[in-house]
Scaffold this active site. Structure first.
Site, PDB file in Angstrom:
ATOM      1  N   ASP A  13     107.602  42.733  23.993  1.00 48.52           N
ATOM      2  CA  ASP A  13     107.435  41.538  23.227  1.00 48.52           C
ATOM      3  C   ASP A  13     106.726  40.434  24.172  1.00 48.52           C
ATOM      4  OD1 ASP A  13     108.278  42.401  20.917  1.00 48.52           O
ATOM      5  OD2 ASP A  13     110.384  41.954  21.499  1.00 48.52           O
ATOM      6  N   LYS A  16     101.938  41.431  24.219  1.00 53.71           N
ATOM      7  CA  LYS A  16     100.500  42.393  24.217  1.00 53.71           C
ATOM      8  C   LYS A  16      99.417  42.371  23.287  1.00 53.71           C
ATOM      9  CE  LYS A  16     103.819  45.536  24.357  1.00 53.71           C
ATOM     10  NZ  LYS A  16     105.105  44.552  24.409  1.00 53.71           N
ATOM     11  N   GLY A  40     106.222  45.555  17.481  1.00 53.79           N
ATOM     12  CA  GLY A  40     105.786  44.482  16.396  1.00 53.79           C
ATOM     13  C   GLY A  40     104.622  43.718  17.273  1.00 53.79           C
ATOM     14  N   HIS A  41     103.306  43.639  17.030  1.00 52.27           N
ATOM     15  CA  HIS A  41     102.611  42.800  17.944  1.00 52.27           C
ATOM     16  C   HIS A  41     101.816  41.848  17.071  1.00 52.27           C
ATOM     17  CE1 HIS A  41     101.931  46.624  20.739  1.00 52.27           C
ATOM     18  NE2 HIS A  41     103.178  46.126  20.572  1.00 52.27           N
ATOM     19  N   THR A 130     115.442  49.836  16.609  1.00 59.63           N
ATOM     20  CA  THR A 130     114.900  49.357  15.508  1.00 59.63           C
ATOM     21  C   THR A 130     115.175  50.075  14.019  1.00 59.63           C
ATOM     22  OG1 THR A 130     112.892  50.387  15.565  1.00 59.63           O
ATOM     23  CG2 THR A 130     113.127  48.409  16.722  1.00 59.63           C
ATOM     24  N   GLN A 225     106.026  48.428  23.630  1.00 58.38           N
ATOM     25  CA  GLN A 225     107.265  48.294  24.260  1.00 58.38           C
ATOM     26  C   GLN A 225     107.182  47.659  25.809  1.00 58.38           C
ATOM     27  OE1 GLN A 225     107.190  51.545  22.415  1.00 58.38           O
ATOM     28  NE2 GLN A 225     107.662  50.191  20.857  1.00 58.38           N
ATOM     29  N   THR A 302     112.261  43.325  13.497  1.00 57.04           N
ATOM     30  CA  THR A 302     113.396  43.427  13.116  1.00 57.04           C
ATOM     31  C   THR A 302     113.816  42.028  12.465  1.00 57.04           C
ATOM     32  OG1 THR A 302     114.383  43.551  14.902  1.00 57.04           O
ATOM     33  CG2 THR A 302     114.078  45.563  14.055  1.00 57.04           C
ATOM     34  N   PRO A 305     117.429  37.653  16.588  1.00 60.81           N
ATOM     35  CA  PRO A 305     117.258  36.968  17.628  1.00 60.81           C
ATOM     36  C   PRO A 305     116.814  37.725  18.913  1.00 60.81           C
ATOM     37  CG  PRO A 305     119.204  36.690  16.812  1.00 60.81           C
ATOM     38  CD  PRO A 305     118.676  37.827  15.964  1.00 60.81           C
ATOM     39  N   ASP A 334     103.587  27.818  28.334  1.00 65.88           N
ATOM     40  CA  ASP A 334     103.788  26.672  27.526  1.00 65.88           C
ATOM     41  C   ASP A 334     105.370  26.404  27.222  1.00 65.88           C
ATOM     42  OD1 ASP A 334     102.902  28.788  25.727  1.00 65.88           O
ATOM     43  OD2 ASP A 334     103.598  27.557  24.260  1.00 65.88           O
ATOM     44  N   SER A 415      98.242  32.854  29.613  1.00 70.18           N
ATOM     45  CA  SER A 415      98.388  32.465  28.314  1.00 70.18           C
ATOM     46  C   SER A 415      99.295  31.130  28.128  1.00 70.18           C
ATOM     47  CB  SER A 415      98.951  33.554  27.469  1.00 70.18           C
ATOM     48  OG  SER A 415      98.935  33.138  25.990  1.00 70.18           O
TER      49      SER A 415
HETATM   50  P1  GDP Z   1     104.098  41.810  21.851  1.00 70.34           P
HETATM   51  O1  GDP Z   1     104.994  42.923  21.121  1.00 70.34           O
HETATM   52  O2  GDP Z   1     104.162  42.315  23.488  1.00 70.34           O
HETATM   53  O3  GDP Z   1     102.728  42.003  21.278  1.00 70.34           O
HETATM   54  O4  GDP Z   1     104.504  40.820  21.490  1.00 70.34           O
HETATM   55  P2  GDP Z   1     105.131  39.993  20.278  1.00 70.34           P
HETATM   56  O5  GDP Z   1     104.110  39.713  19.353  1.00 70.34           O
HETATM   57  O6  GDP Z   1     106.407  40.807  19.694  1.00 70.34           O
HETATM   58  O7  GDP Z   1     105.558  38.762  20.589  1.00 70.34           O
HETATM   59  C1  GDP Z   1     105.204  37.659  21.269  1.00 70.34           C
HETATM   60  C2  GDP Z   1     105.182  36.267  20.426  1.00 70.34           C
HETATM   61  O8  GDP Z   1     104.752  35.339  21.172  1.00 70.34           O
HETATM   62  C3  GDP Z   1     104.451  36.465  19.462  1.00 70.34           C
HETATM   63  O9  GDP Z   1     104.955  35.736  18.286  1.00 70.34           O
HETATM   64  C4  GDP Z   1     102.906  35.615  19.880  1.00 70.34           C
HETATM   65  O10 GDP Z   1     102.140  35.114  18.811  1.00 70.34           O
HETATM   66  C5  GDP Z   1     103.606  34.776  20.605  1.00 70.34           C
HETATM   67  N1  GDP Z   1     102.643  34.465  21.946  1.00 70.34           N
HETATM   68  C6  GDP Z   1     102.054  35.034  22.493  1.00 70.34           C
HETATM   69  N2  GDP Z   1     101.534  34.547  23.610  1.00 70.34           N
HETATM   70  C7  GDP Z   1     102.061  33.074  23.577  1.00 70.34           C
HETATM   71  C8  GDP Z   1     101.642  32.133  24.303  1.00 70.34           C
HETATM   72  O11 GDP Z   1     101.239  32.043  25.379  1.00 70.34           O
HETATM   73  N3  GDP Z   1     102.564  30.893  24.057  1.00 70.34           N
HETATM   74  C9  GDP Z   1     103.374  30.858  23.038  1.00 70.34           C
HETATM   75  N4  GDP Z   1     103.886  29.756  22.696  1.00 70.34           N
HETATM   76  N5  GDP Z   1     103.389  31.887  22.238  1.00 70.34           N
HETATM   77  C10 GDP Z   1     102.930  33.084  22.351  1.00 70.34           C
HETATM   78  P1  IMO Z   2     106.981  45.926  21.271  1.00 73.61           P
HETATM   79  O1  IMO Z   2     105.517  46.660  21.340  1.00 73.61           O
HETATM   80  C1  IMO Z   2     111.150  44.895  21.952  1.00 73.61           C
HETATM   81  C2  IMO Z   2     113.783  48.308  21.667  1.00 73.61           C
HETATM   82  C3  IMO Z   2     114.876  48.173  20.558  1.00 73.61           C
HETATM   83  C4  IMO Z   2     115.812  48.894  21.254  1.00 73.61           C
HETATM   84  C5  IMO Z   2     115.501  49.965  22.011  1.00 73.61           C
HETATM   85  C6  IMO Z   2     115.121  51.287  21.265  1.00 73.61           C
HETATM   86  O2  IMO Z   2     106.833  44.988  20.056  1.00 73.61           O
HETATM   87  O3  IMO Z   2     107.098  45.124  22.547  1.00 73.61           O
HETATM   88  P2  IMO Z   2     113.761  52.155  19.244  1.00 73.61           P
HETATM   89  O4  IMO Z   2     113.740  51.892  18.136  1.00 73.61           O
HETATM   90  O5  IMO Z   2     112.504  52.342  19.884  1.00 73.61           O
HETATM   91  O6  IMO Z   2     114.514  53.682  19.454  1.00 73.61           O
HETATM   92  O7  IMO Z   2     114.939  51.164  19.902  1.00 73.61           O
HETATM   93  O8  IMO Z   2     113.902  49.480  22.312  1.00 73.61           O
HETATM   94  N1  IMO Z   2     112.457  48.149  21.319  1.00 73.61           N
HETATM   95  C7  IMO Z   2     111.717  47.165  21.512  1.00 73.61           C
HETATM   96  N2  IMO Z   2     111.934  45.653  22.136  1.00 73.61           N
HETATM   97  N3  IMO Z   2     109.681  45.082  21.623  1.00 73.61           N
HETATM   98  C8  IMO Z   2     109.391  46.321  21.013  1.00 73.61           C
HETATM   99  O9  IMO Z   2     107.921  46.796  21.009  1.00 73.61           O
HETATM  100  C9  IMO Z   2     110.529  47.420  20.922  1.00 73.61           C
HETATM  101  N4  IMO Z   2     110.534  48.609  20.659  1.00 73.61           N
HETATM  102  C10 IMO Z   2     111.890  49.190  20.678  1.00 73.61           C
HETATM  103  O10 IMO Z   2     115.214  47.011  20.339  1.00 73.61           O
HETATM  104  O11 IMO Z   2     116.688  48.112  22.164  1.00 73.61           O
HETATM  105 MG    MG Z   3     106.653  42.910  19.854  1.00 72.34          MG
END
Ligand code: GDP
Ligand code: IMO
Ligand code: MG
Length: 432
Positions: A13, A16, A40-41, A130, A225, A302, A305, A334, A415
């Site tokens: 998270d 990416k 979840g991207h 997840t 991940q 999911t 939090p 930010d 970013s």
């Molecule tokens: P990923 O799994 O690595 O693609 O990241 P996620 O999408 O799960 O979580 C990143 C969250 O932060 C998303 O809700 C993005 O829209 C948000 N996000 C990404 N870059 C920034 C940033 O520079 N500032 C803020 N406030 N939110 C961001």
């Molecule tokens: P992105 O690509 C954050 C975590 C789960 C759990 C562990 C194992 O959005 O960054 P799994 O279902 O893979 O067997 O769960 O890995 N996990 C993530 N945490 N971002 C993810 O993907 C994740 N994918 C799995 O919360 O702790």
């Molecule tokens: Mg994610």
């Protein structure tokens, strides 16, 4: 021709999805190489939000090809749902621009059932997966009983594999976990239905990637991940079941190591983690709540939090080593605006007074680590409109520069907001 890999340097998270979407205009193809719909991207384009779980984050750019490599575990129901949801929002994803590796393993209903049953049985010691069946699917791959995408094109083989697997999984589900058994016939019919729709997407992805490169094209590899969720290098057993480190792009896509040029390491300006497991810089105070609220830190998959804490330089430095990161992209800077002081972890102290410079393999030991912090001044200026590095306040730059120096990789992107545009470019990612 360039091959760039984007990887998470923490526990996932890191942003990416946003960065892959941003860099897509520079490449011809975008490739997922590990993980599945545990990812979840999130992409925000012109204020509109898209969350992708399986389809690469380049999909919003119409003239680019998205590839799902052999290392990904694919849940066909989720994939088709994602295709349909994008179509409903005007993004057509036909087989001409989405290719699924024939060697990719499929997530079956018994994988999710076993994942959930195991987590339930573990009670308080649960990993916090997840629940998408990721681990059990990779187990079947290693046990050489998995169902692959190519099997959708051979109904008799598909039937026999499903029957054999369901017989074994039902034994565990019913007798060990006391859960409902599944019907092999129902699963077979369900997957025959998926086969009809997915057949045109299934291909030899490795060969297609080679053709892109041979034609002078460029590729972007989208990690899922993060480094510390890696099954080999992460905080085992609180990890996922694949290898999110950059080296896995070769195996998971079928591209030779000598083809790869650079690795962009994504670093959230603080740390988050979803699920269980050690987290030395975790904050259970008002600073942690600040990050949670201002950063909207809820899982994209999911909705759980996310746990929050200070930026851990030891974690990021280890990721630089493990993935050979050549440039850093700092995200969500930010979110820290308005905090009086910031703390950056540069080592761990153990109860016996000793110190550590890297994460230990022993979880007991990691659980005892107390972070050693350096203190930084915060900033109050709104930085969301910054588009040049010099637009950032001096205290903000000092924080970033110490991070880059400590982990041993240069700043490439910063970013400052979720939108594609809210980005400062310091170096050309494709120049390396
Ligand atoms: P990923 O799994 O690595 O693609 O990241 P996620 O999408 O799960 O979580 C990143 C969250 O932060 C998303 O809700 C993005 O829209 C948000 N996000 C990404 N870059 C920034 C940033 O520079 N500032 C803020 N406030 N939110 C961001
Ligand atoms: P992105 O690509 C954050 C975590 C789960 C759990 C562990 C194992 O959005 O960054 P799994 O279902 O893979 O067997 O769960 O890995 N996990 C993530 N945490 N971002 C993810 O993907 C994740 N994918 C799995 O919360 O702790
Ligand atoms: Mg994610």
């Amino acid at each position: 021709m360039a091959c760039v890999i984007v990887v998470g340097s923490q526990w996932g998270d890191e942003g990416k999805g946003k960065v892959v979407d941003l860099l897509t205009e520079r490449v011809d193809g975008i490739v997922r190489f590990q993980g599945g719909n545990n990812a979840g991207h999130t992409l925000v384009v012109g204020g509109e939000k898209f969350i992708l779980h399986l389809i690469p984050s380049g999909v919003l750019h119409q003239n680019k090809t998205c590839f799902v490599g052999n290392g990904v575990v694919v849940d066909p129901a989720v994939l088709l749902g994602e295709i349909d949801r994008l179509a409903a929002r005007g993004v057509k994803v036909g087989p001409e621009r989405l290719r699924i590796s024939e060697r990719a393993h499929l997530i079956m209903p018994y994988h999710a059932a076993l994942d959930l049953a195991r987590e339930k049985a573990k009670g308080g010691g649960a990993i916090g997966t997840t629940g998408r069946g990721i681990g059990p699917c990779y187990e079947d791959k290693a046990a050489r009983v998995g169902v692959r995408a190519v099997d959708l094109t051979e109904p008799e083989l598909l039937r026999s594999k499903i029957e054999a697997n369901v017989a074994e999984k039902n034994f565990w589900l019913a007798n060990y976990f006391h859960e409902e058994p599944l019907s092999a016939q129902a699963i077979y019919e369900q997957y025959l239905g998926y086969a009809k729709r997915l057949a045109p997407y299934i291909s030899d992805v490795s060969l297609e990637l080679e053709r892109v490169l041979a034609g002078g094209g460029s590729l972007l590899f989208e990690g899922a991940q993060g480094t510390h969720l890696d099954i080999d290098h992460g905080t085992y057993p609180y990890v996922t079941s694949s290898n999110p480190v950059a080296g896995s792009a070769c195996c998971g896509a079928g591209v030779g190591v000598t083809r790869l040029n650079s690795v962009l390491g994504l670093v959230k300006a603080y740390t988050t983690r979803v699920g269980g497991g050690p987290f030395p810089t975790e904050l259970l105070d008002e600073n942690g709540r600040w990050m949670q609220e201002k950063g909207a830190e809820f899982g994209s998959t999911t909705g759980r939090p996310r746990r929050c804490g200070w930026l851990d330089g030891v974690v990021v430095r280890q990721a630089v080593r493990l993935s050979g990161i050549t440039g850093l992209c700092i995200t969500k800077l930010d979110v820290l605006t308005g905090l009086d002081k910031l703390y950056f972890c540069v080592g761990y102290r153990l109860p016996d007074g000793g110190t550590l410079e890297a994460l230990p393999a022993s979880l007991n030991k990691l659980g005892q680590c107390q972070p050693i912090y350096e203190e930084f001044e915060g900033w109050r200026e709104d930085i969301t409109g910054a588009r040049r590095y010099d637009d950032l306040p001096a205290s903000c730059r000092a924080y970033l520069e110490r991070l880059a120096q400590f982990v041993g990789a240069p700043l490439t992107l910063v970013s400052v907001g979720p939108d594609r545009e809210a980005t400062i470019v310091l170096q050309d990612v494709f120049a390396a």
